[in-house]
Design a protein around this motif. Sequence first.
Motif, PDB file in Angstrom:
ATOM      1  N   GLU A 197      -2.965  13.835   2.696  1.00  0.00           N
ATOM      2  CA  GLU A 197      -4.209  14.449   2.252  1.00  0.00           C
ATOM      3  C   GLU A 197      -3.956  15.704   1.416  1.00  0.00           C
ATOM      4  OE1 GLU A 197      -6.724  15.925   5.285  1.00  0.00           O
ATOM      5  OE2 GLU A 197      -5.231  17.215   6.182  1.00  0.00           O
ATOM      6  N   PHE A 255      -8.798   5.381  -2.680  1.00  0.00           N
ATOM      7  CA  PHE A 255      -8.209   4.881  -1.440  1.00  0.00           C
ATOM      8  C   PHE A 255      -9.023   3.708  -0.887  1.00  0.00           C
ATOM      9  CE2 PHE A 255      -6.899   9.408  -1.416  1.00  0.00           C
ATOM     10  CZ  PHE A 255      -5.529   9.212  -1.396  1.00  0.00           C
ATOM     11  N   THR A 256      -8.308   2.817  -0.235  1.00  0.00           N
ATOM     12  CA  THR A 256      -8.981   1.724   0.469  1.00  0.00           C
ATOM     13  C   THR A 256      -8.854   1.881   1.977  1.00  0.00           C
ATOM     14  OG1 THR A 256      -6.960   0.377   0.333  1.00  0.00           O
ATOM     15  CG2 THR A 256      -8.596   0.093  -1.417  1.00  0.00           C
ATOM     16  N   THR A 257      -7.859   2.670   2.400  1.00  0.00           N
ATOM     17  CA  THR A 257      -7.581   2.844   3.829  1.00  0.00           C
ATOM     18  C   THR A 257      -7.400   4.323   4.131  1.00  0.00           C
ATOM     19  OG1 THR A 257      -6.446   0.696   3.869  1.00  0.00           O
ATOM     20  CG2 THR A 257      -6.058   2.179   5.735  1.00  0.00           C
ATOM     21  N   ILE A 258      -7.917   4.765   5.295  1.00  0.00           N
ATOM     22  CA  ILE A 258      -7.765   6.147   5.748  1.00  0.00           C
ATOM     23  C   ILE A 258      -7.060   6.131   7.099  1.00  0.00           C
ATOM     24  CG2 ILE A 258      -8.915   8.311   6.338  1.00  0.00           C
ATOM     25  CD1 ILE A 258      -9.475   7.583   3.499  1.00  0.00           C
ATOM     26  N   GLN A 310       0.867  -1.176   0.000  1.00  0.00           N
ATOM     27  CA  GLN A 310       0.000   0.000   0.000  1.00  0.00           C
ATOM     28  C   GLN A 310       0.908   1.231   0.000  1.00  0.00           C
ATOM     29  OE1 GLN A 310      -2.745   0.278   3.257  1.00  0.00           O
ATOM     30  NE2 GLN A 310      -4.393  -0.718   2.148  1.00  0.00           N
ATOM     31  N   TYR A 350     -14.353   2.458   3.818  1.00  0.00           N
ATOM     32  CA  TYR A 350     -12.905   2.554   4.030  1.00  0.00           C
ATOM     33  C   TYR A 350     -12.499   1.810   5.302  1.00  0.00           C
ATOM     34  CZ  TYR A 350     -13.024   6.439   0.691  1.00  0.00           C
ATOM     35  OH  TYR A 350     -13.202   7.210  -0.427  1.00  0.00           O
ATOM     36  N   PHE A 404     -16.339   7.436   7.487  1.00  0.00           N
ATOM     37  CA  PHE A 404     -15.455   6.698   6.590  1.00  0.00           C
ATOM     38  C   PHE A 404     -15.808   5.204   6.545  1.00  0.00           C
ATOM     39  CE2 PHE A 404     -12.224  10.221   7.107  1.00  0.00           C
ATOM     40  CZ  PHE A 404     -12.324  10.659   5.781  1.00  0.00           C
ATOM     41  N   GLN A 405     -16.182   4.644   7.681  1.00  0.00           N
ATOM     42  CA  GLN A 405     -16.548   3.231   7.677  1.00  0.00           C
ATOM     43  C   GLN A 405     -17.831   2.998   6.876  1.00  0.00           C
ATOM     44  OE1 GLN A 405     -16.632   2.212  11.865  1.00  0.00           O
ATOM     45  NE2 GLN A 405     -14.497   1.539  11.832  1.00  0.00           N
ATOM     46  N   LEU A 409     -11.883  12.231  -1.790  1.00  0.00           N
ATOM     47  CA  LEU A 409     -12.775  11.082  -1.939  1.00  0.00           C
ATOM     48  C   LEU A 409     -12.867  10.587  -3.379  1.00  0.00           C
ATOM     49  CD1 LEU A 409     -15.652  12.145   0.495  1.00  0.00           C
ATOM     50  CD2 LEU A 409     -13.737  10.582   0.909  1.00  0.00           C
ATOM     51  N   CYS A 427      -3.372   4.298   0.495  1.00  0.00           N
ATOM     52  CA  CYS A 427      -3.769   4.675   1.847  1.00  0.00           C
ATOM     53  C   CYS A 427      -3.643   6.188   1.983  1.00  0.00           C
ATOM     54  CB  CYS A 427      -2.878   3.969   2.874  1.00  0.00           C
ATOM     55  SG  CYS A 427      -3.159   4.472   4.575  1.00  0.00           S
ATOM     56  N   VAL A 476     -10.288   2.092   8.485  1.00  0.00           N
ATOM     57  CA  VAL A 476      -9.805   3.250   9.235  1.00  0.00           C
ATOM     58  C   VAL A 476      -8.688   2.827  10.180  1.00  0.00           C
ATOM     59  CG1 VAL A 476     -10.417   5.056  10.891  1.00  0.00           C
ATOM     60  CG2 VAL A 476     -12.029   4.421   9.094  1.00  0.00           C
TER      61      VAL A 476
END
Length: 637
Positions: free
Chosen positions: A509, A553-556, A504, A588, A583-584, A549, A534, A590
């Motif tokens: 941001e 991304f798959t992970t924050i 990843q 995503y 986010f969930q 957004l 990520c 978290v």
Amino acid sequence: MVYNMDFLIAALIFLLLILGHCMDMRRMDVQKNRTFTIFMMIGIADILFDMLCTLMISWERADLAWLLRISLMVLYLLQVMVPYMLQRHMLVQYRKRNLRRDVILWTAYPAVMVLMVLINPWTKLLYTVNDAGKYIRGPLYMSMYLYAMVYILSLAIVAIRHIREIGRSRVLALWELIVFSGACVVVQSINNDLLMTGFGIALGITVLFFTMNNPYQNTDHLTGAFSVNYLHERMQDLVVRKREFHLITVELQMRRVNLTYGAQAGDRLLIQTAEALRSINRRNLVFRVSGQRFLILAYSIVDYDAAITQVRRRFSVPISVEGGQLHCPVMISGIPHGERFSDSAVLLEYLNYLARLTPPGTRTAVVQDNEETRKGFRYEQSIESYLQQALAEDKFEICFQPVYSIRSGRCVSLEVLSRMRHPTLGPVSPDVFIRVAEKNDMIARFDQLQLRRACRFLRAHPEIVEEIDTVKFNLSPVELMMRGHAQNLIAIIREYGLPLELFQFEITETVASEDSDSMTEAVQSFVRAGIGLCLDDFGSGFANLNMVLKQPFTTIKLDRSLLTGICENEKVAAFYENIVAMFQNMGYAVVAEGIEREEELALVKRWGVDLVQGYYFSRPLSQEELIEKVCAQKSAS
């Protein structure tokens, strides 16, 4: 005899117009511009005396014979000085020692010509004026034309020998001057009635004006402030002359303005800022040195202190933007007595360093030069000088920060972190050496070395690859703007035979909110290859959430700063909980970064966070420590 003075009149008009533009920008006081102005004034005087002498020659009046003799001597001296002043202008323009050594050989030539002019009343080699006021050319009359052509041509040949130092465009401009001037001299030598020499001088000066000395090239077109190129020239000139000067940078925190009101409102704010800074003290010079950073150059310590006070006061109150009131804080940094520095480039680097020390936020802040900041700057300079060697000899190391799953009670991911040790200064913070690498265009090479190091370690320890889900690797913002760099990173992973899905890449941001072709291209390359993305440090700045957004991304990762006060302040806790839920709900994964206390862990666990990273579970681990921890985890399972 009737002479055609049309070309002289046109030449005089040309030079007066150029002189007017130079006088309009008279605050651009560097030695290069001063010598150019003197060169132009001599050219104007040459044309005026050429016109005066031509008129008196055509009159042939005995009562003006004495005046004609004096005027001709002045004219001939001016014509000797024109090529010589071109030489002086070249020396000041480039300040190259070897160029100075070459060109000084030709200083004797104009000295000989000046001597010939001064003794001409007795030798009559160049000209004579009889008692009836008649002008008669001497046997060496053409030597003046020959002198000008040979002298200027020799300067141009020297310039070609140093074309790399001077620059191709400037050398071409000098040759254009020779062609124009030479053609006019040839025309006048063939047809003495057509006075073209002064016109040739005017054309040559016009070429120099547009190619080398155009003052408007040194002005920022949006704000009207001076440009960073002129700042370099001005500071270097002051350093060489050992003149007192002081510097203040004023950096607007524009991100919120642009996001809220748009780019046009941001431009208007920049224009208002430049006007406000110019109004503080008209003796000071104002420069725009980057997109949102201005610089004030003051010539006395009194003006310097007053400017800092007035800037701070000016930006402590809201500013009118788009009909509304906006508080736009600024970061102010200052260096009194900039003449202490031997090089303008080092001085600007120090200003950049001070600007980084100014804490961004909602209040205007000031950082000024002192012994502590100078020590920090010297430290960073030492790191910069060592970094090239460290890259060449691969002196870096890596360690791993585990990411734990609360649900499974095990380490499920690893973040690769870089480390560097200076031979005398000891361990160096990644924030420092990565920033230095970015500034010096070394970051791509550095990250490729580190990715190779991580891949070698993972290939040598398949038990680690079997135990974890992902390996996170941080990417610099600079890298994502490099076309083709994404493909190089993908090729390195493939080279070591590791699954691309294992990796990843972490993107901050701030970078994720940038809408650029190179960023989009890099992201698409990673997604097509199966590499996960990520979002790192969410909540650390003012990112455009809509732009963020849009990225796949798959992970924050939630920044550590969001945890501040989470156990003591209900509003802070509610804010964090809502971010997690948002986010969930969007699908995503978290990661709660910076967990250091059991109370923090209990809260994020209650809110449904599964992935946590921080010193509560583990500090960054060396390769040996990681192997030991993974083996222990496998045994426990």
